[in-house]
Design a protein around this motif. Structure first.
Motif, short mmCIF file in Angstrom:
data_model
loop_
_atom_site.label_atom_id
_atom_site.label_comp_id
_atom_site.label_asym_id
_atom_site.label_seq_id
_atom_site.Cartn_x
_atom_site.Cartn_y
_atom_site.Cartn_z
N PHE B 136 -7.02 3.84 -6.88
CA PHE B 136 -5.96 3.81 -6.06
C PHE B 136 -6.55 3.45 -4.59
O PHE B 136 -7.49 3.96 -4.09
N LEU B 137 -5.97 2.48 -4.06
CA LEU B 137 -6.34 2.00 -2.69
C LEU B 137 -5.87 2.89 -1.52
O LEU B 137 -4.80 3.15 -1.29
N SER B 138 -6.80 3.94 -1.14
CA SER B 138 -6.13 5.04 -0.41
C SER B 138 -6.70 4.77 1.17
O SER B 138 -7.61 4.71 1.69
N VAL B 139 -5.75 4.22 1.92
CA VAL B 139 -5.47 3.86 3.15
C VAL B 139 -4.33 4.55 3.77
O VAL B 139 -3.24 4.57 3.40
N SER B 167 -11.68 5.19 -0.74
CA SER B 167 -10.90 5.66 0.68
C SER B 167 -11.29 4.73 1.84
O SER B 167 -12.33 4.55 2.02
N ALA B 168 -10.33 4.41 2.61
CA ALA B 168 -10.31 3.97 3.98
C ALA B 168 -9.63 4.74 4.88
O ALA B 168 -9.11 4.36 5.82
N ASN B 169 -9.58 5.89 4.44
CA ASN B 169 -8.50 6.91 5.02
C ASN B 169 -9.24 7.29 6.54
O ASN B 169 -10.38 7.23 6.62
N LYS B 170 -8.45 7.52 7.44
CA LYS B 170 -8.73 7.63 8.85
C LYS B 170 -7.99 8.80 9.53
O LYS B 170 -6.98 9.18 9.10
N THR B 171 -8.63 9.34 10.30
CA THR B 171 -7.92 10.64 11.14
C THR B 171 -7.97 10.10 12.84
O THR B 171 -8.59 9.26 13.23
N ILE B 172 -6.69 10.63 13.34
CA ILE B 172 -6.25 9.94 14.70
C ILE B 172 -7.07 10.40 15.74
O ILE B 172 -7.40 9.95 16.72
N PRO B 173 -7.54 12.01 15.72
CA PRO B 173 -8.18 12.65 17.03
C PRO B 173 -9.50 11.63 17.63
O PRO B 173 -9.32 11.43 18.70
#
Lengths: 336, 361
Positions: B136-139, B167-173
């Motif tokens: 799964f391309l986790s973006v 995973s290329a998941n990112k967080t905003i803060p």
């Protein structure tokens, strides 16, 4: 007869004969088809003749509101009807993957016959090919149709002028959204069904009494209302201004589109027509459309304008404006 | 496109808000909408043209597809070409170009690439195809990561060893801190994302407002919501204040959604991440914790793809994402780079800044 289609059904032998007699001739029964010639021999039609063809490769084959067969008849009838033609005869070519259940084939033929009856057209000739498993996705259909345009009726982009009104015959995006729900097996509870329907009866009601007021008609199938309106304006010296608050969209359609990042303006319809009509006659056209069961939600959604030539734009709910461009590729659902 | 009552309410409300915004006569200001869905809504409702000339809206880095670096796509293409592999992805990743290829062209060439609506759908595919590896391309940001975390937890619980995520998941803060502190990014106010904030809460924005003196508003996606948040930010600027309003309080709580955050923490840990156009931002990425590392598809890449973001020559996606320039300032915009032939990824996603400007300009 076995319960699934095999390559032997396409061999031209006994099984082919059984298939044609047992399903196609049984349901489509009419004098021309029963003659069984290599061509259907037809009476000459009065006036100008309209001729159209289209292929159907939809997945899934059965959906809420119809199936590939009903879609094929509606598609061909509607292509003729929006040219102002009265549809008369159709052909149907079947490309069937071996292993296809006969029961489903019969169900499709049955609904094609019912839709043809509703539209007043005859399926007078056909063809069947069976292809090995893996060479087609279950069933492909090709239909062609002919009809005649009543004397004196003329529809052309050249007749369009600023002040003309843009009418849609009902809610938009129903077909594409219903298909999406079934194709992707989205877990949404909805009563939404495809709008797949023959439009000729409804449109004839308008052209028969107000033909001179109608400039152009088109059924906004793939690419939706936005793409069809762009086809109207492309290269022309007029533009079209849509009013967002006038667009008839079912709550389920706008809700699901909102969730998936899609725009109902670009979603396919199979039982709707767009009309450009003389501005002074628009209300009467709406009355006539609404007097037909398929036109209950007909609405004036915009106007032909002299500014923005060649473009379609929309006055938004917030009072701003935006350009409505043609669709590029398919609409793809977004991430968040 | 809404019920008559809602329509009436929205139209009259929007009209009043536009009038109030037009009364702003202070210094010229730039307000950044952080979220791609806001960018799209602003264009979709033609909000930009309703604002007075001294109020400019600029688009931030809030579209997950836009900030995904090129090496991620290169890796995804490499993975989909592996034997016995199924790649599952959200729709808007399909068209991103990488050196003439995309997942869409690979699919046309026969690779098994499936479009899914939820990470859990890819888990189902893995169950149905035990002989294949499903990646799964986790973006995505905090909105989608909790469900990805649940998918990983379920896979672990069921011993599903043919499921992996890239995973290329990112967080905003961290990105918000970077944008707020960058002297080149002259932002006077923020429109904060409604969906992400539902998970992380609105508390972070109070910190940002205090630390950098930039006001903001958390807002939903209707025209009246967006106009209301612009008006709030303008009033703050005019009064020399920097507080944050939560105009999406039905959905967003100050502390966010502790359950969703708990799921993210259970499965992922913070890591450095490369953002397309913004470069590496420390602590802004999410990688699988040691316990779940067997689900990490990066292990299949095994260092064969260099973690470098390659921008096409002339592409100004980076500056656009930082709000330093408008899409129309890019020489490629609308010429070499269009939705039909996108060069930068801001043009690819329907929510990308350039795509939004191009379609609705």
């Amino acid at each position: 007869m076995s319960e699934i289609i095999t390559l032997a059904h396409g061999s031209g032998g006994k099984l082919t004969h059984q298939l044609i007699q047992g399903i196609f001739q049984k349901h489509f029964r009419n004098d021309w088809l029963l003659e069984g010639g290599d061509s259907a021999v037809l009476e000459t039609l009065p006036g100008q003749m309209a001729f159209t063809t289209d292929s159907y490769v939809i997945h899934p084959l059965f959906f809420r509101g119809g199936n590939i067969g009903k879609l094929a008849v509606c598609g061909t009838v509607n292509d003729l009807a929006v040219c102002g033609a009265i549809p008369k005869y159709m052909s149907c070519g079947w490309i069937i993957e071996e292993g296809f259940p006969l029961e489903e084939l019969e169900e499709i033929a049955e609904s094609m016959a019912a839709t043809a009856r509703e539209a007043g057209v005859f399926i007078v000739t056909g063809d069947t090919k069976i292809v090995p498993r893996g060479c087609a996705d279950k069933l492909f259909l090709n239909t062609s149709g002919v009809g005649f345009i009543p004397e004196g009726l003329r529809l052309s982009p050249a007749l369009i002028r600023p002040g003309d009104q843009v009418i849609v015959t009902g809610t938009i995006g129903d077909h594409g959204t219903a298909i999406l729900i079934e194709r992707e097996q989205l877990q949404v509870e909805t009563g939404l069904a495809s709008d797949c329907a023959p439009l000729n009866g409804m449109l004839e009601r308008v052209t028969a009494s107000l033909g001179g007021a109608v400039r152009l008609m088109r059924d906004p199938t793939r690419g939706g209302v936005a793409t069809t309106l762009n086809e109207f304006t492309e290269g022309q010296d007029f533009g079209i201004r849509l009013e967002e608050n006038a667009l008839p969209v079912k709550g389920e359609v706008s809700g699901l589109c909102g969730m998936l990042g899609m725009d109902p303006l670009y979603i396919a319809n199979e039982g709707k027509a767009l009309l450009i009509v003389d501005g002074t006659q628009a209300d009467r056209v709406i009355e006539l459309l609404r007097s037909h069961p398929n036109g209950q939600d007909a609405a004036i959604i915009g106007e032909v304008v002299a500014d923005h030539p060649g473009k379609v734009y929309m006055r938004t709910l917030a009072g701003g404006h935006r350009i409505i461009d043609m669709l590029v590729g398919d609409q793809l659902p977004r991430i968040c | 496109m809404i019920s008559e009552l809602e329509q009436f309410r929205n139209e009259t409300l929007a009209e009043g808000l536009v009038k109030a915004i037009r009364r702003y006569d202070g210094r010229p200001v730039s307000i950044m909408e952080v979220c791609g869905t806001h960018t799209m809504a602003i264009s979709r409702y033609g909000i930009r043209e309703l604002l007075p000339p001294n109020v400019r809206l600029i688009s931030g880095p809030g579209c997950p597809v836009c900030v995904t670096p090129s090496f991620y796509l290169k890796s995804a293409l490499e993975l989909c070409r592996r034997e016995n592999t199924i790649v599952a992805t959200f729709g808007d990743m399909m068209r991103i170009p990488y050196k003439g290829a995309s997942l869409l062209t690979e699919k046309a060439l026969g690779r098994d690439i499936r479009m899914v609506y939820s990470p859990l759908d890819s888990l189902d595919i893995a169950r149905q195809h035990p002989d294949k590896t499903v990646i799964f391309l986790s973006v995505g940001f905090e909105t989608t990561v909790p469900v990805t975390a649940i998918a990983v937890l379920e896979a672990a619980q069921q011993g599903l060893d043919n499921f992996m995520i890239l995973s290329a998941n990112k967080t905003i803060p961290a990105a918000m801190h970077l944008l707020s502190s960058d002297p080149e990014v002259a932002v006077d106010g923020f429109l904060y994302p409604g969906h992400v904030s539902a998970v992380i809460g609105s508390g972070l924005y109070e910190e940002l407002a205090k630390a950098y003196g930039i006001p903001g508003a958390v807002t939903g996606f209707d025209p009246a919501d967006i106009l209301g948040s612009i008006l709030y930010v303008l009033e703050q600027i005019q009064d020399n204040k920097a507080t944050v309003a939560n105009l999406y309080s039905m959905v967003v709580q100050p502390g966010g959604n502790p359950i969703a955050r708990g799921k993210i923490d259970e499965v992922f840990e913070a890591s450095d991440a490369v953002w397309r156009g913004l470069g590496q931002i420390p602590g802004s990425g999410l990688r699988l914790r040691e316990k779940y590392r067997s689900f990490d598809a990066w292990s299949l890449i095994n260092g064969s793809v260099e973690e470098r973001d390659e921008e096409a020559r002339g592409c100004r996606c980076g500056d656009i994402l930082k709000g330093k320039c408008l899409p129309s300032d890019c020489k490629l915009f609308g010429k070499a780079c269009t939705p039909e032939t996108p060069v930068g990824s801001c043009m690819v996603s329907s929510e990308g800044t350039c795509a939004a400007y191009y379609r609705y300009q």
